[in-house]
Design a protein around this motif. Structure first.
Motif, PDB file in Angstrom:
ATOM      1  N   HIS A   1       0.823  -1.208   0.000  1.00 41.95           N
ATOM      2  CA  HIS A   1       0.000   0.000   0.000  1.00 41.95           C
ATOM      3  C   HIS A   1       0.862   1.265   0.000  1.00 41.95           C
ATOM      4  O   HIS A   1       0.454   2.309  -0.513  1.00 41.95           O
ATOM      5  CB  HIS A   1      -0.937   0.009   1.209  1.00 41.95           C
ATOM      6  N   LEU A   2       2.073   1.143   0.570  1.00 38.41           N
ATOM      7  CA  LEU A   2       2.981   2.294   0.597  1.00 38.41           C
ATOM      8  C   LEU A   2       3.847   2.360  -0.653  1.00 38.41           C
ATOM      9  O   LEU A   2       4.660   3.272  -0.805  1.00 38.41           O
ATOM     10  CB  LEU A   2       3.872   2.222   1.837  1.00 38.41           C
ATOM     11  N   GLY A   3       3.718   1.345  -1.537  1.00 38.42           N
ATOM     12  CA  GLY A   3       4.491   1.343  -2.774  1.00 38.42           C
ATOM     13  C   GLY A   3       5.928   0.920  -2.613  1.00 38.42           C
ATOM     14  O   GLY A   3       6.756   1.193  -3.494  1.00 38.42           O
ATOM     15  N   ASP A   4       6.258   0.228  -1.524  1.00 40.30           N
ATOM     16  CA  ASP A   4       7.632  -0.198  -1.268  1.00 40.30           C
ATOM     17  C   ASP A   4       7.834  -1.615  -1.816  1.00 40.30           C
ATOM     18  O   ASP A   4       7.574  -2.612  -1.143  1.00 40.30           O
ATOM     19  CB  ASP A   4       7.911  -0.161   0.237  1.00 40.30           C
ATOM     20  N   HIS A   5       8.296  -1.708  -3.060  1.00 43.49           N
ATOM     21  CA  HIS A   5       8.449  -3.001  -3.733  1.00 43.49           C
ATOM     22  C   HIS A   5       9.391  -3.942  -2.979  1.00 43.49           C
ATOM     23  O   HIS A   5       9.076  -5.110  -2.738  1.00 43.49           O
ATOM     24  CB  HIS A   5       8.995  -2.802  -5.163  1.00 43.49           C
ATOM     25  N   GLY A   6      10.566  -3.435  -2.612  1.00 44.02           N
ATOM     26  CA  GLY A   6      11.567  -4.292  -1.987  1.00 44.02           C
ATOM     27  C   GLY A   6      11.100  -4.868  -0.672  1.00 44.02           C
ATOM     28  O   GLY A   6      11.227  -6.084  -0.427  1.00 44.02           O
ATOM     29  N   ALA A   7      10.557  -4.020   0.201  1.00 50.01           N
ATOM     30  CA  ALA A   7      10.096  -4.497   1.511  1.00 50.01           C
ATOM     31  C   ALA A   7       8.920  -5.457   1.360  1.00 50.01           C
ATOM     32  O   ALA A   7       8.797  -6.436   2.107  1.00 50.01           O
ATOM     33  CB  ALA A   7       9.690  -3.302   2.383  1.00 50.01           C
ATOM     34  N   CYS A   8       8.061  -5.204   0.384  1.00 47.80           N
ATOM     35  CA  CYS A   8       6.920  -6.084   0.147  1.00 47.80           C
ATOM     36  C   CYS A   8       7.387  -7.477  -0.265  1.00 47.80           C
ATOM     37  O   CYS A   8       6.946  -8.482   0.299  1.00 47.80           O
ATOM     38  CB  CYS A   8       6.017  -5.489  -0.937  1.00 47.80           C
ATOM     39  N   HIS A   9       8.280  -7.559  -1.238  1.00 46.45           N
ATOM     40  CA  HIS A   9       8.757  -8.867  -1.708  1.00 46.45           C
ATOM     41  C   HIS A   9       9.543  -9.597  -0.622  1.00 46.45           C
ATOM     42  O   HIS A   9       9.459 -10.825  -0.508  1.00 46.45           O
ATOM     43  CB  HIS A   9       9.594  -8.691  -2.979  1.00 46.45           C
ATOM     44  N   ASP A  10      10.287  -8.855   0.191  1.00 46.56           N
ATOM     45  CA  ASP A  10      11.014  -9.478   1.295  1.00 46.56           C
ATOM     46  C   ASP A  10      10.044 -10.108   2.290  1.00 46.56           C
ATOM     47  O   ASP A  10      10.257 -11.242   2.748  1.00 46.56           O
ATOM     48  CB  ASP A  10      11.890  -8.435   2.000  1.00 46.56           C
ATOM     49  N   ALA A  11       8.968  -9.391   2.609  1.00 49.60           N
ATOM     50  CA  ALA A  11       7.980  -9.920   3.554  1.00 49.60           C
ATOM     51  C   ALA A  11       7.246 -11.131   2.979  1.00 49.60           C
ATOM     52  O   ALA A  11       6.958 -12.097   3.702  1.00 49.60           O
ATOM     53  CB  ALA A  11       6.979  -8.826   3.933  1.00 49.60           C
ATOM     54  N   LEU A  12       6.938 -11.101   1.681  1.00 51.01           N
ATOM     55  CA  LEU A  12       6.293 -12.258   1.042  1.00 51.01           C
ATOM     56  C   LEU A  12       7.187 -13.499   1.132  1.00 51.01           C
ATOM     57  O   LEU A  12       6.699 -14.608   1.393  1.00 51.01           O
ATOM     58  CB  LEU A  12       5.979 -11.950  -0.422  1.00 51.01           C
ATOM     59  N   GLN A  13       8.484 -13.319   0.921  1.00 53.08           N
ATOM     60  CA  GLN A  13       9.401 -14.455   0.998  1.00 53.08           C
ATOM     61  C   GLN A  13       9.463 -14.993   2.422  1.00 53.08           C
ATOM     62  O   GLN A  13       9.458 -16.219   2.632  1.00 53.08           O
ATOM     63  CB  GLN A  13      10.797 -14.053   0.525  1.00 53.08           C
ATOM     64  N   ARG A  14       9.502 -14.098   3.406  1.00 51.07           N
ATOM     65  CA  ARG A  14       9.507 -14.561   4.797  1.00 51.07           C
ATOM     66  C   ARG A  14       8.222 -15.315   5.132  1.00 51.07           C
ATOM     67  O   ARG A  14       8.253 -16.311   5.862  1.00 51.07           O
ATOM     68  CB  ARG A  14       9.685 -13.375   5.749  1.00 51.07           C
TER      69      ARG A  14
END
Length: 375
Positions: A226-239
């Protein structure tokens, strides 16, 4: 086995009747039905017989009414095994009903079940008392979820706090960790960025489990999207994927089954927040194609299909998007879910401003009205 109010509410919701409909069929007032289901009043013989006949309960409600009247002043030792087995089955039945018909059909029964269990817990056999408290905690957690679905976040938080307290009474501190996931969910649906912080706190809680970390990481991923942070989003999905693989272990499993929100469907949902609509469309099409048309969990399926429509609107496939939403309207009205209304509002927001036919514009405005609780 069972409290009269819980069983009355369960039979009513299984029949798909509102309190008003049951009252009319039984020839009693709505207030009487509400008071019986909530446990504020004990049933008279005549009212129990009328409800039993209306619901086709084959004398079960009459028997429970007699047991209730005899046991009103009974403070004797409670037998844990039938209590936990009976109310465990009732909770699962109420969850099935809640998933397919929405929160308003199960609220009274859940509250009554919580009252019965917390009243019984202090009178249970000492060495098994924790079992009653843990079941009460599970009931409270689901009651909180239904309160959120009904659009009452304050009540959702109250029941979540009760679930933490009752879980601790039963010797399980993990509900305290999962409560932070629930609070992250409530914040997320309000558009509050605190959802990311709460999800992180859940993952770091001393009593957390791999399953709770998986749920927390999903909430975190959607918050970053929602904040548009691609890197943090993909990192959280992997976790989330990593923790989900570790999650199969014994003990109380708080929250929905992790497989109910397929990792690819969660990823697709995040792609909408990141405005990667084409990738989201492909993921939704791939995942939803292989899922049953009418699963037991209509709520989850409906939310993901509305998100699919939002992704389609994002790539100007408005005809297909509107067709999807139009087909969902009867289910949306039945479920009357606050989280589904949030998804519907997001669809309307993305669809407005697109080149649309008069029919499509009408459908988008219908969706927007439903998102605000109208229509």
């Amino acid at each position: 086995m069972g409290d009269f109010g819980v069983e009355l509410a369960r039979l009513r919701t299984r029949s798909g009747w509102t309190v008003r409909q049951l009252a009319r069929r039984a020839g009693v007032s709505e207030g009487q039905i509400s008071n019986l289901e909530s446990g504020r009043r004990n049933p008279t013989s005549s009212v129990a017989a009328a409800c039993d006949a209306a619901l086709g309960a084959d004398g079960e409600l009459i028997r429970l009414a007699e047991t209730t009247r005899r046991g009103t002043a009974d403070r004797s030792l409670v037998e844990v095994e039938p209590l936990v087995a009976g109310y465990g089955r009732i909770l699962e039945q109420l969850k099935d009903i809640g998933r397919s018909t929405g929160p308003n059909f199960v609220d009274a029964a859940l509250r009554s079940a919580a009252r019965v269990l917390t009243d019984a817990a202090p009178r249970a056999e000492a060495h098994r008392r924790h079992e009653v408290w843990l079941l009460a905690s599970r009931v409270a957690e689901y009651t909180g979820w239904m309160a959120q679905e009904a659009g009452n976040p304050a009540e959702a938080l109250r029941w979540t706090d009760l679930a933490v307290r009752w879980g601790a009474n039963g010797g399980d501190e993990t509900m305290a960790a999962y409560a932070l996931v629930r609070k992250a969910s409530i914040a997320e649906h309000r558009g509050d960025p605190a959802a990311i912080v709460l999800a992180g706190q859940a993952a770091a809680h001393p009593a957390t489990t791999p399953l709770i970390r998986a749920h927390a990481a999903r909430r975190e991923a959607q918050g970053h999207a929602h904040l548009g942070d691609h890197g943090a989003c993909h990192d959280a999905l992997q976790r989330s994927r990593d923790h989900a693989r570790e999650a199969d272990r014994p003990g109380v499993h708080w929250g929905p089954r992790i497989e109910n929100g397929s990792p690819r469907l969660i990823e697709a949902s995040c792609m909408i927040g990141l405005r990667q609509f084409e990738q989201a469309t492909d993921l939704f099409a791939s995942e939803l194609r292989h899922r049953p048309e009418r699963p037991p969990d209509s709520n989850s399926r409906t939310r993901f299909e509305i998100r699919q429509a939002t992704a389609l609107a994002g790539i100007d496939r408005l005809d297909r998007a509107c067709h999807l939403v139009e087909a969902l309207l009867p289910t949306i009205r039945i479920l009357d879910s606050a989280t589904i209304r949030t998804e519907l509002g997001q669809f309307a927001g993305h669809a407005r401003g697109r080149a649309a036919t008069p029919g499509q514009r009408s459908l988008i405005e219908t969706a927007a009205a439903l998102a605000h609780g109208r229509g």
